[in-house]
Design an enzyme around this catalytic site. Structure first.
Site, PDB file in Angstrom:
ATOM      1  CG  HIS A 134      18.297 -37.279  -5.462  1.00  0.00           C
ATOM      2  ND1 HIS A 134      18.683 -38.563  -5.136  1.00  0.00           N
ATOM      3  CD2 HIS A 134      19.442 -36.566  -5.588  1.00  0.00           C
ATOM      4  CE1 HIS A 134      20.001 -38.619  -5.044  1.00  0.00           C
ATOM      5  NE2 HIS A 134      20.486 -37.414  -5.329  1.00  0.00           N
TER       6      HIS A 134
ATOM      7  CD1 TRP B 287      -0.277  -6.358  -3.219  1.00  0.00           C
ATOM      8  CD2 TRP B 287      -0.653  -6.979  -1.108  1.00  0.00           C
ATOM      9  NE1 TRP B 287      -0.001  -7.699  -3.121  1.00  0.00           N
ATOM     10  CE2 TRP B 287      -0.219  -8.105  -1.832  1.00  0.00           C
ATOM     11  CE3 TRP B 287      -0.957  -7.136   0.239  1.00  0.00           C
ATOM     12  CZ2 TRP B 287      -0.073  -9.371  -1.255  1.00  0.00           C
ATOM     13  CZ3 TRP B 287      -0.818  -8.395   0.812  1.00  0.00           C
ATOM     14  CH2 TRP B 287      -0.378  -9.488   0.063  1.00  0.00           C
TER      15      TRP B 287
ATOM     16  CE  LYS C 232      13.384 -10.966 -10.168  1.00  0.00           C
ATOM     17  NZ  LYS C 232      14.260 -10.835  -9.015  1.00  0.00           N
TER      18      LYS C 232
ATOM     19  CD  GLU D  61      16.686 -13.275  -8.058  1.00  0.00           C
ATOM     20  OE1 GLU D  61      16.115 -13.817  -7.100  1.00  0.00           O
ATOM     21  OE2 GLU D  61      16.375 -12.145  -8.468  1.00  0.00           O
TER      22      GLU D  61
ATOM     23  CE  LYS E   6      11.272  -2.823  -5.534  1.00  0.00           C
ATOM     24  NZ  LYS E   6      11.914  -3.847  -6.339  1.00  0.00           N
TER      25      LYS E   6
ATOM     26  CD  GLU F 236       9.449 -11.230  -9.120  1.00  0.00           C
ATOM     27  OE1 GLU F 236      10.672 -11.190  -9.051  1.00  0.00           O
ATOM     28  OE2 GLU F 236       8.711 -10.622  -8.330  1.00  0.00           O
TER      29      GLU F 236
ATOM     30  NE  ARG G 184       5.036   1.577   0.089  1.00  0.00           N
ATOM     31  CZ  ARG G 184       6.149   1.437   0.801  1.00  0.00           C
ATOM     32  NH1 ARG G 184       7.284   1.877   0.321  1.00  0.00           N
ATOM     33  NH2 ARG G 184       6.128   0.856   1.964  1.00  0.00           N
TER      34      ARG G 184
ATOM     35  CG  ASN H 229       1.112   0.038   4.476  1.00  0.00           C
ATOM     36  OD1 ASN H 229       0.797  -1.120   4.230  1.00  0.00           O
ATOM     37  ND2 ASN H 229       2.365   0.453   4.443  1.00  0.00           N
ATOM     38  N   GLY H 230      -1.074  -1.794   6.354  1.00  0.00           N
ATOM     39  CA  GLY H 230      -0.779  -2.739   7.437  1.00  0.00           C
ATOM     40  C   GLY H 230      -2.001  -3.599   7.739  1.00  0.00           C
TER      41      GLY H 230
ATOM     42  CB  CYS I 276      -0.953   0.080   1.180  1.00  0.00           C
ATOM     43  SG  CYS I 276      -2.088  -1.296   1.288  1.00  0.00           S
TER      44      CYS I 276
HETATM   45  C1  F6R Z   1      11.492 -10.455  -6.212  1.00  0.00           C
HETATM   46  C2  F6R Z   1      11.456  -9.501  -5.130  1.00  0.00           C
HETATM   47  C3  F6R Z   1      11.088  -9.972  -3.778  1.00  0.00           C
HETATM   48  C4  F6R Z   1      11.883  -9.233  -2.697  1.00  0.00           C
HETATM   49  C5  F6R Z   1      11.392  -9.658  -1.297  1.00  0.00           C
HETATM   50  C6  F6R Z   1      12.200  -9.026  -0.196  1.00  0.00           C
HETATM   51  O1  F6R Z   1      11.892  -9.886  -7.406  1.00  0.00           O
HETATM   52  O2  F6R Z   1      11.701  -8.330  -5.319  1.00  0.00           O
HETATM   53  O3  F6R Z   1      11.238 -11.345  -3.658  1.00  0.00           O
HETATM   54  O4  F6R Z   1      13.230  -9.538  -2.840  1.00  0.00           O
HETATM   55  O5  F6R Z   1      10.045  -9.299  -1.142  1.00  0.00           O
HETATM   56  O6  F6R Z   1      12.140  -7.636  -0.252  1.00  0.00           O
HETATM   57  P1  F6R Z   1      13.173  -6.740   0.528  1.00  0.00           P
HETATM   58  O7  F6R Z   1      14.510  -6.954  -0.055  1.00  0.00           O
HETATM   59  O8  F6R Z   1      12.667  -5.338   0.329  1.00  0.00           O
HETATM   60  O9  F6R Z   1      13.114  -7.160   1.961  1.00  0.00           O
END
Ligand code: F6R
Length: 616
Positions: free
Chosen positions: A508, A76, A489, A485, A611, A492, A27, A102-103, A2
């Site tokens: 396995h 969100w 990517k 990773e 984010k 998502e 956000r 937010n929260g 949010c």
């Molecule tokens: C994936 C991504 C998330 C963040 C995760 C942690 O591309 O961005 O997996 O890495 O939510 O976020 P931070 O680093 O802000 O704690």
């Protein structure tokens, strides 16, 4: 999660609030709303499900009356589906108060039952609405919004940032924060509130960081801060060291594309000034003495998502360079299993946003157990660095795309610095190797730039793979977290089944996922030095090929053995094994972005995500 904006000043509040929401949309983006207080004592609200563009279109068609004071929210969803009625702001029963949040208000069920028993009718399914009604009732007592907010906060449990305006007070916004972010922007006769500084970066770079359990009141005269206990307090002033251009796409189609291209500079900035001429790592700003580092006998890394993957890479580096045992744990799991921590444990918390609730809770648990906490974060003034004993900031600049790219590479760079510093102050046996690695680290930005210059074949491979229903990633050693990773990517961004595996684990179980034509991306270590590792992954490549996989290998330039076995190769410059993730992660970022583009996905704002994840 949010985005929250508040404004009081001379400008048109609708313009300032919408500008802030545009910059905070990463956000949360399932609905958006705005409340403006007009000089004649009315609150005008518009709120819409969907992206901010829906609200903007509605406001263009039906503009709200002129106002210089307002609040705005981009959501969100936690409680209640994304819809117009669940979008924020929410209002008090008498309509005189508007509030955004937010929260999660954890005791909302009990509060809602109490309010309903007193005849309050709820208009939404959110937890937030209880705060709006409570604030309306408290405000009716003495007509003081700050006092009313203080009394309401005493009744709320959970994590919350709240902003509220009152119809009778057209020049005031009151905010409150517990376990959720809120910063104040200082203009000339105008003041801003935002979930982060991006909200007001178009107007000012001067800001105040608020502490835990604080209430802030902004009006045309200035800013007043107090604690939840009602005592006057002060925030901590800071200047934002990036400007508006950093928050624009700068000619790229997406923020993610821009941020991928910014990686060489971001890594160089993160290393800048932290290695002296004698080759010693200088981490003065971390507030830990050399003796503190010498006293450590165990390292725990806690983080989530991409940051967790940076932590996994770091484990290999720290254990090899320092011989100190290092564990890596998902922050969301850490405190629930009672890890063994004491004064000689260093807990490294990695968080781009510095606000991730799972990581924050892990930090608090570690501190309760008397461990020393060092955070690695990209966000000055955020909660995790503030609550840590020490902090090393990455200098990636603002990362707007939801999928993390430059934050990941700068986290790696910062983690390498911490590992190498530990090695130097403790005087370990690989002193020569450490000094050679430092030279290589300094050379990394140039090599990353070279990888970025040669991404065309990666894009082509991505487009060719767009018809597949799954993509698997395999790696060994530090190539394994890179595989994780790469899969994250792709999941998502493309909403495609993608998984990363330790290459040796395939046999396995997961190898049964391979069908004719399944793309398998193999992260291949350098054939130099650790050739055993190289030999093993070549065997793994052969195993999947024998079952019909199409193998795309990310390997070191000139690696003829891999080229002979893979269907396609993506070459990266030669690098020491432990530093290779700085290079091998980059083509995987581009692969995911291009494949997702081919599928018509929203690259910067993938569905269901946000984010900054400020709920547990
Ligand atoms: C994936 C991504 C998330 C963040 C995760 C942690 O591309 O961005 O997996 O890495 O939510 O976020 P931070 O680093 O802000 O704690």
């Amino acid at each position: 999660m949010c985005g929250i904006v508040g404004y009081v000043g001379r400008r048109s509040a609708v313009d300032v609030v919408l500008d802030g929401l545009r910059r905070l949309e990463y956000r949360g983006y399932d609905s958006a709303g705005i409340a403006l207080v007009s000089a004649d004592g009315r609150i005008e609200v518009d709120k819409r499900a969907g992206k901010l563009a829906n609200l903007e279109a509605a406001l263009a068609e039906h503009p709200l009356p002129e106002s210089t004071c307002g609040i705005g929210h981009t959501r969100w969803a936690t409680h209640g589906v994304p819809s117009d009625r669940n979008a924020h702001p929410h209002r008090s029963a008498d309509g005189r108060i508007s509030l955004i949040h937010n929260g999660i208000i954890e005791n909302f069920g009990q509060l809602r039952a109490e309010l309903e028993a007193n005849g309050v009718e709820f208009l939404s399914d959110t937890d937030t609405e209880v705060a709006a009604h409570l604030l309306g009732r408290e405000y009716a007592v003495d007509g003081d919004l700050t006092e009313a907010m203080t009394r309401v906060c005493a009744r709320l449990e959970g994590a919350f940032t709240l902003l509220a305006v009152a119809a009778d007070d057209p020049d005031t916004v009151v905010g409150a924060r517990r376990n959720s972010p809120l910063v104040v922007g200082l203009g000339d006769g105008e003041y801003f509130l935002g979930s982060d500084v991006a909200a007001f970066i178009s107007y000012t770079t001067e800001a105040i960081e608020l502490g835990q359990d604080q209430i802030v009141t902004i009006d045309r005269e200035g800013v007043a801060v107090r604690g939840f206990d009602g005592q006057a307090s002060e925030g901590k002033p800071f200047s934002v060291d990036w400007d508006i251009a950093a928050a624009e796409k700068g000619g790229y189609d997406t923020f993610m594309a821009k941020e991928i291209h910014e990686q060489p500079q971001a890594v160089a900035d993160t290393l800048r000034g932290r290695i002296d001429e004698a080759g010693q790592i200088v981490l003065d700003e971390v507030r830990m003495s050399d003796q503190d580092f010498r006293d450590i006998d165990k390292v725990f890394i806690v983080a989530c998502g991409t940051s967790y993957h940076a932590g996994l890479v770091t484990k290999y580096a720290i254990e090899h360079w320092t011989r100190i045992p290092c564990e890596v744990e998902l922050a969301s799991e850490f405190r629930y299993r009672d890890p063994v921590l004491d004064r000689s444990t260093l807990v490294v918390a990695i968080s781009q946003s510095g606000e991730t609730m799972d990581t924050l809770m892990a930090v608090r648990h570690a501190k309760d157990q008397k461990a020393r906490v060092l955070s690695i974060s990209n966000t000055v003034g955020s909660t995790i660095p503030r609550e840590s004993d020490a902090v090393l900031y990455t200098r990636a600049g603002i990362e707007v795309a939801v999928a993390s790219t430059k934050a990941f590479l700068t986290q790696l760079a910062a983690c390498y610095l911490v590992g190498l510093h530990l090695a130097q102050v403790r005087g370990i046996k690989y002193a020569d190797e450490v000094s050679a690695i430092l030279d290589e680290l300094v050379a990394a930005p140039g090599k990353i730039a070279k990888v970025i210059e040669n991404l065309d074949p990666v894009r082509e491979m991505a487009r060719e793979s767009a018809g597949s229903d799954r993509v698997l990633f395999i790696g060994r050693h530090v190539g394994y977290p890179v595989a994780l990773e790469g899969a994250l990517k792709l999941k998502e961004l493309a909403y495609l089944h993608a998984e990363g595996f330790a290459a040796g684990e395939l046999k396995h179980g997961p190898i049964s996922l391979i069908e004719a034509g399944t793309p398998v991306i193999a992260i291949v270590p350098s054939p130099r030095g650790r050739s055993l590792l190289h030999d093993k992954i070549i065997s793994n490549i052969q195993e999947v090929k024998a079952r019909g996989a199409k193998v795309i290998a990310v390997c070191e330039e000139g690696d003829k053995i891999t080229a002979a076995h893979a269907d396609l190769v993506i070459e990266t410059p030669a690098s020491p094994t432990l530093l290779a993730p700085l290079l091998t992660a980059v083509p995987l970022q581009e692969f995911a972005a291009e494949l997702a583009t081919a599928l018509g996905r929203d690259i910067d704002q993938p569905r269901n995500l946000a984010k900054s994840v400020t709920v547990e």
